[in-house]
Design a protein around this motif. Structure first.
Motif, short mmCIF file in Angstrom:
data_model
loop_
_atom_site.label_atom_id
_atom_site.label_comp_id
_atom_site.label_asym_id
_atom_site.label_seq_id
_atom_site.Cartn_x
_atom_site.Cartn_y
_atom_site.Cartn_z
N THR A 381 55.02 57.44 27.75
CA THR A 381 55.42 56.04 27.93
C THR A 381 54.91 55.50 29.26
O THR A 381 54.43 54.37 29.35
CB THR A 381 56.96 55.92 27.87
N ILE A 382 55.03 56.31 30.31
CA ILE A 382 54.53 55.90 31.63
C ILE A 382 53.03 55.63 31.55
O ILE A 382 52.54 54.60 32.03
CB ILE A 382 54.83 56.99 32.68
N ASP A 383 52.28 56.55 30.94
CA ASP A 383 50.83 56.36 30.81
C ASP A 383 50.49 55.14 29.97
O ASP A 383 49.52 54.42 30.26
CB ASP A 383 50.20 57.61 30.19
N HIS A 384 51.29 54.89 28.94
CA HIS A 384 51.05 53.72 28.08
C HIS A 384 51.13 52.43 28.89
O HIS A 384 50.24 51.57 28.80
CB HIS A 384 52.07 53.69 26.94
N TYR A 385 52.18 52.30 29.68
CA TYR A 385 52.34 51.06 30.46
C TYR A 385 51.32 50.96 31.58
O TYR A 385 50.91 49.85 31.95
CB TYR A 385 53.76 50.99 31.01
N VAL A 386 50.90 52.09 32.13
CA VAL A 386 49.85 52.06 33.15
C VAL A 386 48.54 51.57 32.53
O VAL A 386 47.84 50.72 33.11
CB VAL A 386 49.66 53.46 33.77
N VAL A 387 48.21 52.07 31.36
CA VAL A 387 46.98 51.66 30.69
C VAL A 387 47.06 50.18 30.29
O VAL A 387 46.09 49.43 30.47
CB VAL A 387 46.72 52.54 29.44
N GLN A 388 48.21 49.76 29.77
CA GLN A 388 48.35 48.37 29.35
C GLN A 388 48.27 47.43 30.56
O GLN A 388 47.68 46.34 30.47
CB GLN A 388 49.69 48.17 28.63
N ALA A 389 48.84 47.85 31.68
CA ALA A 389 48.74 47.03 32.88
C ALA A 389 47.29 46.90 33.34
O ALA A 389 46.84 45.82 33.76
CB ALA A 389 49.59 47.64 34.00
N ASN A 390 46.54 47.97 33.22
CA ASN A 390 45.13 47.94 33.59
C ASN A 390 44.33 47.04 32.65
O ASN A 390 43.44 46.29 33.07
CB ASN A 390 44.57 49.36 33.57
N VAL A 391 44.67 47.11 31.35
CA VAL A 391 44.00 46.25 30.37
C VAL A 391 44.26 44.78 30.67
O VAL A 391 43.34 43.94 30.62
CB VAL A 391 44.45 46.62 28.94
N LYS A 392 45.51 44.44 30.99
CA LYS A 392 45.86 43.06 31.29
C LYS A 392 45.13 42.55 32.53
O LYS A 392 44.68 41.41 32.58
CB LYS A 392 47.37 42.93 31.48
N LYS A 393 45.00 43.43 33.55
CA LYS A 393 44.27 43.03 34.75
C LYS A 393 42.81 42.74 34.43
O LYS A 393 42.23 41.77 34.92
CB LYS A 393 44.36 44.14 35.80
N ARG A 394 42.22 43.57 33.60
CA ARG A 394 40.81 43.37 33.25
C ARG A 394 40.62 42.13 32.39
O ARG A 394 39.64 41.39 32.55
CB ARG A 394 40.27 44.61 32.51
N MET A 395 41.57 41.89 31.49
CA MET A 395 41.49 40.68 30.66
C MET A 395 41.62 39.45 31.53
O MET A 395 40.92 38.44 31.31
CB MET A 395 42.59 40.72 29.60
N LYS A 396 42.54 39.50 32.49
CA LYS A 396 42.72 38.37 33.38
C LYS A 396 41.46 38.12 34.22
O LYS A 396 41.03 36.99 34.42
CB LYS A 396 43.91 38.62 34.30
N ARG A 397 40.84 39.21 34.67
CA ARG A 397 39.62 39.11 35.45
C ARG A 397 38.48 38.54 34.60
O ARG A 397 37.68 37.74 35.05
CB ARG A 397 39.25 40.49 36.00
N LEU A 398 38.43 38.95 33.33
CA LEU A 398 37.40 38.48 32.43
C LEU A 398 37.57 36.97 32.15
O LEU A 398 36.58 36.21 32.12
CB LEU A 398 37.44 39.24 31.11
N LYS A 399 38.81 36.54 32.00
CA LYS A 399 39.06 35.12 31.75
C LYS A 399 38.66 34.28 32.95
O LYS A 399 38.13 33.16 32.80
CB LYS A 399 40.54 34.89 31.43
N LEU A 400 38.91 34.78 34.15
CA LEU A 400 38.51 34.04 35.36
C LEU A 400 37.00 33.92 35.46
O LEU A 400 36.46 32.90 35.91
CB LEU A 400 39.07 34.74 36.60
N LYS A 401 36.29 34.97 35.03
CA LYS A 401 34.82 34.93 35.11
C LYS A 401 34.24 33.97 34.08
O LYS A 401 33.20 33.33 34.32
CB LYS A 401 34.25 36.33 34.89
N THR A 402 34.87 33.89 32.91
CA THR A 402 34.32 33.04 31.83
C THR A 402 34.82 31.61 31.92
O THR A 402 34.37 30.75 31.17
CB THR A 402 34.69 33.63 30.47
#
Length: 403
Positions: A381-402
């Motif tokens: 569960t800890i790893d799941h939320y760590v991965v999901q948090a990383n995914v959200k950060k990357r998605m947010k970064r991608l949206k800012l770039k586009t």
């Protein structure tokens, strides 16, 4: 023809037969496995499962040797105390003596033999029945189990617990690398809940303390944690606690040797320094919180929890099995967190809950194994939320770039 060539020829004859996994286990134990990956991209390295397990065992050998001497030392010290003679701990005096070693070896080595014989026997049976190879995972578990149990535990009781731990803790999940709980801690948990009188009390930590006749019936071997839990005075100084001249489970007494083993495992990159460091911080934080409660006067000396609450936070790290659990069990790469960020949270919560359970459960002040088992369950569960948090950060970064 050398032994390796002869064994290789016999191995070829065993191919396709029911007992092939059993013989292959012997061949793999003696020599490097000759099985290689056939597809996919892999990082090539010199280490394999057997080398990893052997490295951990090397880190456990000094702890085992100390446990053998300390078993004999505690026995003879208790016998002398029953006769009014007080022994002073001395490394080069009355500790490393043949009497202590012989008494300790006579008591400890049967536990090691039973642990390996029964555990590997169960793994061989499952390998033959299910037709898969025997993995080297139990090499470490078989060494850990004797180090975390009372010295006088009956051998049949240990055998039953090992069978339960290997079958329920590992084989039902698919074997080595698939278990969600640490097998050694599963075995200890079974012993604690199935045979609680053999896992707690003041007479289970010193060899001969349960003797019914002779002078030995006066022996008592209460641990430091047990004394604090009962608000009793402790006769051991910091040096005794740190170096291991105290009663306790066979391998958990010498914090000094455990630290050396942990440094060795971190240097060889077998154990995660993130888990070890964060677990120490978590234990210290919880200890500081309890010390603050006592300092503020919110709990008095007559309270049940006072003894362990008032114990200095740093002393919690050198008494009981918390150091052993953090170094050798919390760092299990199979049942622990896999992500780097997750390892910080995983280790911190292990240390935090270890001291919490220790203080709030006076009947069982050693809580590190329960804390590790609890976090084994929550590691995915800890790893799941760590991965999901990383995914959200990357998605947010991608949206800012586009944008």
């Amino acid at each position: 023809m050398g032994l390796k060539e002869k064994l290789h020829g016999i191995k070829e004859d065993f191919k396709g037969k029911k007992m092939a996994p059993a013989f292959n286990a012997l061949h793999t134990f003696l020599y490097t496995p000759d099985e290689t990956t056939h597809s996919g991209g892999h990082v090539r390295a010199v280490d394999d499962l057997k080398r990893t397990m052997n490295t951990v065992i090397m880190a456990l050998i000094p702890v085992l040797i100390w446990g053998i001497f300390n078993t004999g030392y505690q026995h003879y010290s208790a016998v002398d105390a029953a006769q009014g003679v007080i022994r002073e701990a001395s490394l080069f005096g009355n500790f490393f003596t043949w009497d202590n070693f012989i008494m300790g070896a006579w008591t400890v080595l049967p536990l090691v033999i039973i642990s390996y014989a029964v555990g590997l026997g169960v793994e061989f049976i499952f390998a033959v029945i299910k037709g898969h190879e025997v993995e080297e995972g139990y090499l470490v578990t078989g060494m850990l189990v004797p180090l975390i149990v009372p010295v006088d535990i009956p051998l049949w009781m240990l055998a039953v617990a090992v069978i339960f731990g290997v079958v329920i803790g590992k084989e039902v999940f698919g074997g080595t690398g698939m278990n969600i709980l640490n097998p050694a801690l599963t075995i200890r948990a079974f012993l604690f809940f199935a045979y609680p009188t053999w896992m707690s009390g003041d007479k289970v930590w010193v060899h001969g303390a349960k003797a019914a006749e002779g002078g030995a019936d006066a022996i008592s071997g209460e641990t430091i944690l047990g004394a604090y839990a009962q608000n009793s005075s402790v006769v051991y100084d910091f040096s005794d606690k740190f170096f291991g001249f105290i009663p306790g489970s066979i391998g958990e007494t010498s914090t000094f040797l455990i630290i050396l083993g942990g440094l060795f495992l971190m240097f060889t990159k077998i154990a995660s320094w993130r888990i070890i460091l964060s677990a120490i911080v978590g234990a210290a934080v919880m200890g500081l919180i309890f010390n603050g409660v006592v300092d503020q006067g919110w709990i008095g000396e007559g309270n049940t929890f006072y003894g362990l609450m008032s114990t200095p936070f740093w002393e919690h790290l050198v008494i009981g099995g918390i150091a052993f659990g953090i170094v050798y069990m919390a760092t299990d790469p199979v049942s622990g967190s896999q992500t780097n960020t997750g390892k910080y949270w995983y280790g911190f919560l292990i240390g935090f809950f270890s001291i919490m359970i220790r203080v709030f459960n006076p009947a069982f002040p050693e809580g590190v194994f329960l804390a590790i088992l609890l976090m084994n369950v929550f590691a995915p569960t800890i790893d799941h939320y760590v991965v999901q948090a990383n995914v959200k950060k990357r998605m947010k970064r991608l949206k800012l770039k586009t944008a």
